[in-house]
Design a protein around this motif. Structure first.
Motif, short mmCIF file in Angstrom:
data_model
loop_
_atom_site.label_atom_id
_atom_site.label_comp_id
_atom_site.label_asym_id
_atom_site.label_seq_id
_atom_site.Cartn_x
_atom_site.Cartn_y
_atom_site.Cartn_z
N ASP A 44 0.83 -1.20 0.00
CA ASP A 44 0.00 0.00 0.00
C ASP A 44 0.87 1.25 0.00
O ASP A 44 0.56 2.23 -0.66
CB ASP A 44 -0.92 0.01 1.23
N ARG A 70 -6.89 -0.41 5.89
CA ARG A 70 -7.47 -0.20 4.57
C ARG A 70 -8.99 -0.30 4.70
O ARG A 70 -9.52 -0.66 5.76
CB ARG A 70 -6.97 -1.27 3.60
N LEU A 76 -2.25 -1.90 6.68
CA LEU A 76 -1.51 -1.48 5.50
C LEU A 76 -0.30 -2.38 5.30
O LEU A 76 0.35 -2.79 6.26
CB LEU A 76 -1.01 -0.04 5.65
#
Length: 170
Positions: A44, A70, A76
Motif C-alpha cells: 500500500d 485499509r 496497510l
C-alpha cells in the motif's frame, strides 16, 4: 559535519559540527481507511528515506502507518527497507519491485535525502510510474528546511509540521 580551513593550523582542516534541525513530532489522528489494493499492488505504501533520518521516519511515519487500516479492515502493507528486505535478497531488485508494486510512494525530503544517490534513484523510479502525477502515486513529506531541487519542485510536498498531514496522505 563539514570542514573549513583554520588559519595557523598545520593540518589545515577542522571538523565543524552543523546541528540538525529538530523535527516536531507528528500527532497521528485516526485517518480514514485507504482503499483496498489492486491485484498488482503488493504494498500500500513505500517509505523512501535516507538512513540519517531513520529515527524520525520510524517514529513519525512507520509507527503511525502501522496503526492504519485499509477499507477492507486489513492493516496497510508497508515497504520499509529494514523490515521488507530479507537477508540474501537482491536488495536493489527488492526496492525496485516494491516501488513498482506500491499504491503510494512517500519520499521523505531532507538534505540527506537529496544528497543520496540511492534516494534519487528510488524517487526517479517512482516518478517514472506516474510522470504526469495524475495517479497521485508520489506524495513527498518534507521534514526539514532543505531547498528542493528544481527538478522535484514541480510536485507539491507535504510539510511534516502540518497538523492535517494524516488527512493529506489519503
Amino acid at each position: 559535519g563539514r570542514y573549513r580551513p583554520q588559519s595557523g593550523s598545520r593540518a589545515g582542516l577542522v571538523r565543524v559540527e552543523i546541528p540538525r534541525l529538530r523535527h516536531r513530532p507528528l500527532s497521528a489522528p485516526e485517518p480514514e481507511p485507504l482503499p483496498a489494493p489492486s491485484r498488482s499492488q503488493e504494498y500500500d505504501v513505500f517509505i523512501s528515506y535516507q538512513r540519517d533520518d531513520a529515527d524520525w521516519v520510524h517514529k513519525n511515519l512507520l509507527q503511525p502507518l502501522t496503526r492504519c487500516r485499509r477499507n477492507d479492515g486489513e492493516r496497510l502493507r508497508i515497504f520499509y527497507d529494514v523490515e521488507s528486505i530479507r537477508g540474501g535478497d537482491a536488495w536493489r531488485r527488492a526496492i525496485a519491485r516494491g516501488i513498482e508494486s506500491c499504491g503510494r510512494y512517500l519520499p521523505v525530503y531532507s538534505g540527506a535525502f537529496f544528497a543520496s544517490e540511492m534516494c534519487q534513484w528510488e524517487l526517479n523510479l517512482a516518478l517514472s510510474r506516474d510522470p504526469d502525477h495524475s495517479r497521485g502515486l508520489v506524495v513527498p513529506v518534507r521534514i526539514d528546511e532543505t531547498s528542493i531541487p528544481f527538478e522535484h519542485s514541480l510536485l507539491q510536498y507535504l510539510d511534516a509540521g502540518r497538523d492535517d498531514l494524516w488527512q493529506c496522505l489519503h
